[in-house]
Design a protein around this motif. Structure first.
Motif, PDB file in Angstrom:
ATOM      1  N   ARG A  78      26.642  17.893 -56.905  1.00 16.50           N
ATOM      2  CA  ARG A  78      26.733  17.538 -55.481  1.00 16.50           C
ATOM      3  C   ARG A  78      27.923  18.238 -54.825  1.00 16.50           C
ATOM      4  O   ARG A  78      27.870  18.654 -53.664  1.00 16.50           O
ATOM      5  N   LEU A  79      29.000  18.313 -55.587  1.00 15.98           N
ATOM      6  CA  LEU A  79      30.187  18.957 -55.047  1.00 15.98           C
ATOM      7  C   LEU A  79      29.919  20.441 -54.784  1.00 15.98           C
ATOM      8  O   LEU A  79      30.388  21.005 -53.770  1.00 15.98           O
ATOM      9  N   ALA A  80      29.158  21.071 -55.652  1.00 22.56           N
ATOM     10  CA  ALA A  80      28.831  22.493 -55.445  1.00 22.56           C
ATOM     11  C   ALA A  80      28.017  22.663 -54.164  1.00 22.56           C
ATOM     12  O   ALA A  80      28.225  23.629 -53.401  1.00 22.56           O
ATOM     13  N   ALA A  81      27.090  21.727 -53.928  1.00 21.57           N
ATOM     14  CA  ALA A  81      26.293  21.825 -52.702  1.00 21.57           C
ATOM     15  C   ALA A  81      27.175  21.662 -51.471  1.00 21.57           C
ATOM     16  O   ALA A  81      27.038  22.404 -50.471  1.00 21.57           O
ATOM     17  N   LEU A  82      28.106  20.734 -51.521  1.00 19.10           N
ATOM     18  CA  LEU A  82      29.018  20.549 -50.384  1.00 19.10           C
ATOM     19  C   LEU A  82      29.905  21.781 -50.200  1.00 19.10           C
ATOM     20  O   LEU A  82      30.223  22.165 -49.063  1.00 19.10           O
ATOM     21  N   ARG A  83      30.333  22.345 -51.317  1.00 18.41           N
ATOM     22  CA  ARG A  83      31.170  23.556 -51.230  1.00 18.41           C
ATOM     23  C   ARG A  83      30.442  24.658 -50.467  1.00 18.41           C
ATOM     24  O   ARG A  83      31.000  25.270 -49.543  1.00 18.41           O
ATOM     25  N   ASP A  84      29.187  24.893 -50.815  1.00 14.98           N
ATOM     26  CA  ASP A  84      28.431  25.952 -50.146  1.00 14.98           C
ATOM     27  C   ASP A  84      28.240  25.649 -48.668  1.00 14.98           C
ATOM     28  O   ASP A  84      28.351  26.525 -47.809  1.00 14.98           O
ATOM     29  N   GLN A  85      27.946  24.406 -48.404  1.00 14.36           N
ATOM     30  CA  GLN A  85      27.723  24.019 -47.006  1.00 14.36           C
ATOM     31  C   GLN A  85      29.002  24.126 -46.194  1.00 14.36           C
ATOM     32  O   GLN A  85      29.000  24.572 -45.055  1.00 14.36           O
ATOM     33  N   LEU A  86      30.134  23.755 -46.817  1.00 17.31           N
ATOM     34  CA  LEU A  86      31.406  23.786 -46.091  1.00 17.31           C
ATOM     35  C   LEU A  86      31.849  25.226 -45.841  1.00 17.31           C
ATOM     36  O   LEU A  86      32.402  25.546 -44.778  1.00 17.31           O
ATOM     37  N   ALA A  87      31.593  26.080 -46.803  1.00 15.07           N
ATOM     38  CA  ALA A  87      31.989  27.480 -46.628  1.00 15.07           C
ATOM     39  C   ALA A  87      31.235  28.117 -45.462  1.00 15.07           C
ATOM     40  O   ALA A  87      31.762  29.029 -44.797  1.00 15.07           O
ATOM     41  N   ALA A  88      30.043  27.639 -45.211  1.00 11.78           N
ATOM     42  CA  ALA A  88      29.252  28.216 -44.128  1.00 11.78           C
ATOM     43  C   ALA A  88      29.512  27.545 -42.787  1.00 11.78           C
ATOM     44  O   ALA A  88      28.999  27.980 -41.760  1.00 11.78           O
ATOM     45  N   GLU A  89      30.305  26.492 -42.777  1.00 12.42           N
ATOM     46  CA  GLU A  89      30.513  25.705 -41.557  1.00 12.42           C
ATOM     47  C   GLU A  89      31.626  26.322 -40.709  1.00 12.42           C
ATOM     48  O   GLU A  89      32.783  26.428 -41.143  1.00 12.42           O
ATOM     49  N   ASN A  90      31.276  26.740 -39.525  1.00 12.41           N
ATOM     50  CA  ASN A  90      32.253  27.383 -38.649  1.00 12.41           C
ATOM     51  C   ASN A  90      33.338  26.425 -38.191  1.00 12.41           C
ATOM     52  O   ASN A  90      34.492  26.815 -37.998  1.00 12.41           O
ATOM     53  N   ARG A  91      32.983  25.175 -37.999  1.00  5.39           N
ATOM     54  CA  ARG A  91      33.994  24.224 -37.521  1.00  5.39           C
ATOM     55  C   ARG A  91      35.078  24.039 -38.577  1.00  5.39           C
ATOM     56  O   ARG A  91      36.239  23.822 -38.246  1.00  5.39           O
ATOM     57  N   PHE A  92      34.689  24.114 -39.832  1.00  5.47           N
ATOM     58  CA  PHE A  92      35.716  24.036 -40.874  1.00  5.47           C
ATOM     59  C   PHE A  92      36.624  25.258 -40.795  1.00  5.47           C
ATOM     60  O   PHE A  92      37.846  25.155 -40.916  1.00  5.47           O
ATOM     61  N   ARG A  93      36.025  26.399 -40.583  1.00  2.00           N
ATOM     62  CA  ARG A  93      36.821  27.618 -40.476  1.00  2.00           C
ATOM     63  C   ARG A  93      37.783  27.515 -39.284  1.00  2.00           C
ATOM     64  O   ARG A  93      38.963  27.858 -39.389  1.00  2.00           O
ATOM     65  N   LEU A  94      37.267  27.005 -38.158  1.00  2.25           N
ATOM     66  CA  LEU A  94      38.123  26.871 -36.971  1.00  2.25           C
ATOM     67  C   LEU A  94      39.269  25.895 -37.228  1.00  2.25           C
ATOM     68  O   LEU A  94      40.424  26.150 -36.855  1.00  2.25           O
ATOM     69  N   ALA A  95      38.945  24.798 -37.829  1.00  2.00           N
ATOM     70  CA  ALA A  95      39.976  23.774 -38.019  1.00  2.00           C
ATOM     71  C   ALA A  95      40.966  24.159 -39.111  1.00  2.00           C
ATOM     72  O   ALA A  95      42.187  23.996 -38.946  1.00  2.00           O
TER      73      ALA A  95
END
Lengths: 560, 434
Positions: free
Chosen positions: A63-80
């Motif tokens: 599950r953590l791997a899936a979240l990792r992939d999703q977070l890496a693709a999330e622009n809002r995470f990159r912005l923040a």
């Protein structure tokens, strides 16, 4: 220790020792099998727990791997996280909470490379706090199962945790995820059969169940971040304990049943041993008692029996032996009488001579006076007459006494009822008599004079035993009885006089024992010898104050 | 007469859930005990008269034509009371006094005697509103009497000139503002009727003692009071005309719906931190701390607590005895308040007052715990107008610090009736244009 006691103990031992051995063996076998079964279950349970922890940990990693992939693709995470965009900061603060619930996790943290918490799912408002120990601990644990206790707002959270990482904008970030580990769920892993599973954390509770035994233990790396101070890696233990209560209960149950069986068997053994020892011991004791009464003068003990076992055979042997002794005694007594006859003859010769000597002297004196002085003969006769009378009296007494000692025994058919009637006529003056004579009484073989002497003695004793008490009666009864040896004629002489004590009865047949003044003490001795000579038996029943009954049994005259 | 909050929910619950902790206050809200306004040494008392009201900047008039036969509203329990009953003076969202049932008011002696001239008005049943009726309503209501006394008003009477005359214990200019309290609304009690009769633009249907609908007195659309669904966005999708909420998800959704306008209501709630000792307050009073709390820790519309009348900290009487021993330092809060939980969690995360955990408590348990001072700190939601250091009952030696102010928003749909906002966030519907 008596034979009966030894017999009793032997029976007990024979019954109880095998049962005890059986109980011990069964108990030992039950223990061995139970222990083996517990061992098998413990090993299986420990394996299941390890597999379960490993599976949960792997599930978290996925599950953590899936979240990792999703977070890496999330622009809002990159912005923040990379651009420090204030507008996206709120999203990042709430990110972990939503993603954690979506992924079915109980723990989710996003940290930067310095260990600063950027977003926390289990504790939303712990952002900006630095906690580098957590990713460092999980990195050291690599892919193995690791247990952490992290802070939440309300309390700590115990979780199986895994670590993942990602790079965004050239910066490393770590993701820490975990699934809650419920110690109660572990404890439910096997609540049956006395096995229990518990999680022991460093500094936590110790095992509380005193009657439990640790049978398996699984170590898990552990880090506690909920306490104040610098956290230190330690080891938590998943402990499988075995409650001894069910085993003890089973043992107690087996023991109880065996004790019950043992008790019942022991009781049955006691009863059986008592019955058997009594069954065997009593006839022997009776034989001993009868044998104890035997002596040369008392060979009338009855050893007749219907038993077909060894005791019966022994009793019959003793009876035959007593019979042989009785015959031998008759022969011996006959021989003795013949032997003593010479002595008696010499004594009689001597006594008669003694009695005749004065008479001879008187006769010689009278003859000389008649020849020399005839006129003085009457006077001399008168003078010597006393001597003559005295000598005659002496001789008569002597003859009477000798006649008593040596009665002649003849063997011919005798009518006992006729003897009794004749005796009754002569003895009416001594005591009130009552006759109960059986009609058609068979004849016996014997000497009427001897039988008469026997009855004279017994009637005389009975009359003396009345002591002149009013209502005293002597009863003479005859009857024919059939026993194992054949038909006997029974004559009983009974009185309702003073009776005898046991001591008096024991001495009644001893020579020269008498309770009467002027008695010779030879009456019953003569009676018993006469009865023995007649081949009969004598029995006495007496009770002090109630009277005495003497029973004489004479064998029926045989046809030959 | 106003008898109970159950029967007049709109009035009694005017301050919303914050009043759940109303026992904490010696007086829950304004009116405040008066303090002398002019100097006693002044040779002549100045005349105070009503200022000319500026245009009502608190009013909002939605665009578009009226939609639907009824106005569907989700606005909390206090909303009906604002439509049914009027006060003599209305305080708008900026705190300015505006005419209510009183057309004008003045004081000729610097604020000791006041005269309120009533506008011609009638109760729903046609009975004219007179100064005598106003005094009679107040006299029959012990709560209203207590409020007047608290405001320093020692005497109220109907003058021969038809005006209502008030006598204050000490001269003060706050009398008109005090009369803006919804609990001093003008009502007329009629025996055997569950609801008092008011003068507002709406009335209750006689057939329904627990109304879900407000009927217009003189014209306009009836107002339908809707029960809030689990997700207020469902109500928006169903076409609700007015929704009052502070839920960030709902507000974000409304921002994306062109038919709705989000009207910020006044900052009417303050979250305060009660600490056992002043020594624990160092982090809280640091510059920027409250701003960070308002920005990051809570998810509702919030700002750092402010206000000229609200000092940032206050301290209660030093303790007479040592506080109870605590095994674990915790911050307690009301279990039903998500914002209080967020604040408590952030403070615990930062270790304020040595706390490392938070403790949700129900109302009674929270009251009991605060009185005994069992926990290291408490986060309380209070009316923003509450004078903390004066009204709040805190543990001996405790410190009260304002943390953040929060407010709700009114989501108004196109075609909804015009409305205005009172000083405490209450909404009043305005007459629709014919």
């Amino acid at each position: 220790m008596t034979f009966r006691t030894r017999l009793f103990l032997a029976f007990l031992a024979v019954l109880l020792i095998p049962l005890g051995v059986l109980a011990f063996g069964v108990r030992r076998e039950v223990n061995r099998r139970l222990t083996a079964e517990y061992d098998r279950r413990v090993r299986a349970l420990a394996g299941v727990i390890e597999d379960d922890l490993r599976r949960q940990s792997g599930d978290v990693a996925g599950r953590l791997a899936a979240l990792r992939d999703q977070l890496a693709a999330e622009n809002r995470f990159r912005l923040a996280a990379v651009q420090d965009d204030p507008a996206a900061r709120g999203w990042l603060l709430d990110y972990a909470g939503g993603a954690m619930r979506l992924a079915g996790l109980a723990l989710l943290q996003v940290q930067d490379s310095a260990g600063r918490i950027l977003s926390s799912g289990q504790f939303r408002n712990e952002f900006d706090r630095e906690e580098p120990a957590l990713p460092a601990f999980l990195a050291a644990a690599r892919d193995s199962v690791a247990l952490v206790r992290v802070r939440t707002a309300e309390t700590g959270l115990l979780a199986l945790a895994r670590l993942d990482s990602l790079r965004v904008g050239g910066r490393p970030f770590t993701l820490v995820g975990g699934a809650a580990l419920d110690p109660a769920r572990l404890a439910r892993a096997d609540s049956a059969g006395g096995l229990a599973v518990s999680l022991l954390l460093p500094g936590g509770d110790t095992l509380r169940a005193a009657a439990s035994e640790v049978v398996a233990e699984i170590g898990v790396p552990y880090l506690d971040l909920s306490r104040e101070g610098a956290p230190a890696a330690d080891t938590a233990r998943v402990v499988v304990t075995q409650s001894l209560a069910p085993l003890d209960a089973l043992r107690r149950s087996v023991d109880a049943w065996f004790l019950a069986a043992l008790g019942l068997t022991a009781a049955a053994a006691v009863l059986a041993a008592a019955w058997l020892s009594r069954r065997i011991g009593e006839p022997l004791a009776e034989l001993a008692r009868k044998t104890e009464t035997i002596d040369l003068d008392r060979l009338d003990a009855d050893f007749a029996t219907d038993r077909r076992d060894e005791v019966g055979a022994l009793s019959r042997l003793l009876g035959e032996m007593t019979g042989r002794l009785r015959q031998s005694t008759v022969r011996l007594r006959e021989a003795e009488r013949r032997a003593t006859l010479g002595d008696v003859a010499r004594q009689v010769n001597h006594d008669v001579k003694n009695g005749l000597a004065p008479i001879r002297h008187v006769l010689r004196h009278l003859s000389r006076v008649a020849a020399e002085e005839p006129a003085s003969l009457p006077a001399v006769f008168e003078e010597r007459r006393g001597t003559l009378e005295s000598s005659v009296l002496y001789l008569e007494t002597l003859a009477r006494n000798y006649a008593r000692l040596t009665p002649p025994i003849e063997r011919r058919a005798c009518d006992v009822n006729a003897v009794v009637r004749e005796l009754a006529r002569m003895a009416e003056s001594r005591a009130p008599l009552r006759l109960e004579l059986a009609p058609d009484l068979p004849a016996v073989t014997g000497d009427e004079l001897a039988i008469r002497r026997v009855l004279e003695n017994l009637v005389g004793n009975a009359a003396d035993g009345l002591d002149g008490r009013p209502g005293g009666t002597v009863t003479i009864a005859t009857a024919a009885e059939r026993d194992r040896a054949g038909t006997v004629v029974r004559v009983s002489v009974a009185d309702n006089g003073r009776g005898m004590t046991r001591a008096e009865l024991d001495q009644a047949f001893d020579d020269f024992y008498t309770t009467k003044e002027g008695g010779t003490g030879l009456g019953l001795t003569i009676v018993r010898r006469l009865i023995q000579d007649l081949g009969g038996r004598l029995r006495v029943e007496t009770e002090p104050g109630a009277g005495t009954r003497v029973i004489v049994e004479l064998p029926e005259r045989s046809p030959s | 007469m106003l008898q109970s909050s159950r029967r007049v929910p709109g009035l009694a619950a005017v301050l919303g859930p914050a009043l759940a902790l109303g026992w904490l206050a010696g007086a829950c809200a304004s009116p405040r005990p008066p303090s002398p306004a002019p100097s006693p040494a002044a040779p002549a008392a100045p005349e105070i008269s009503q200022a000319v009201p500026a245009p009502d900047e608190c009013a909002f008039r939605p665009a578009g034509p009226a939609g639907g036969d009824t106005v569907r509203v989700i606005a909390g329990r206090e909303f009906p009371g604002r439509q049914l009953y009027e006060t003599l003076v209305r305080r708008d969202c900026a705190g300015l006094e505006r005419p209510g049932l009183a057309e004008t008011w003045s004081s000729a002696d610097g604020g000791r005697n006041w005269a309120f001239v009533l506008r011609p008005a009638r109760f729903w049943d046609g009975t004219p509103v007179t100064a005598g009726a106003v005094v009679s309503g107040w006299t029959a209501d012990s709560a209203a009497s207590a409020l007047l006394k608290q405001a320093g008003i020692i005497f109220a009477t109907a003058g021969s000139d038809g005006a209502l005359h008030l006598l204050l214990a000490v001269p003060h200019d706050s009398a008109p503002a005090a009369l803006g309290d919804p609990r001093l609304a003008v009502v007329r009690r009629v025996p055997d009727t569950p609801w008092p009769i008011g003068t507002g633009p709406y009335r209750l249907p006689e057939s329904d003692p627990d109304p879900a609908t407000l009927e217009p007195v003189e014209g306009g659309r009836p107002v339908r009071l809707l029960a809030p669904p689990r997700d207020l966005r469902d109500a928006m999708d169903a076409g609700a005309d007015i929704i009052v909420t502070d839920d960030p998800g709902t507000l974000a959704y409304a921002a994306q719906r062109p038919g709705y306008t989000s009207v910020p209501l006044p900052w009417n709630r303050t979250y305060a931190l009660v600490l056992a000792t002043a020594a624990d307050s160092a982090a809280v009073v640091a510059p920027g701390f409250r701003d960070a709390l308002a920005r990051d820790a809570v998810r509702v519309d919030a700002r750092a607590a402010a206000g000229a009348s609200a000092p940032p900290t206050c301290s209660a009487t030093p303790p007479a005895s040592s506080p109870p021993a605590r095994t674990t330092a915790r911050i307690a809060y009301s279990a039903a308040d998500a914002t209080a939980r967020d604040l408590a969690a952030r403070l615990a995360a930062l270790g304020v007052a040595g706390a490392r955990a938070i403790l949700p408590l129900d109302r009674d348990a929270l009251v009991s715990s605060l009185r005994a001072g069992r926990e290291a700190a408490y986060v309380l939601a209070l009316p923003r107008t509450l004078a903390l250091c004066q009204d709040l009952v805190v543990p001996a030696g405790g410190v009260v610090l304002r943390l953040v102010d929060t407010r709700a928003h009114a989501l108004v749909r196109q075609g909804a009736p015009p409305l205005t906002v009172d000083w405490d966030g209450g909404l009043r519907l305005l007459p629709e244009a014919p």
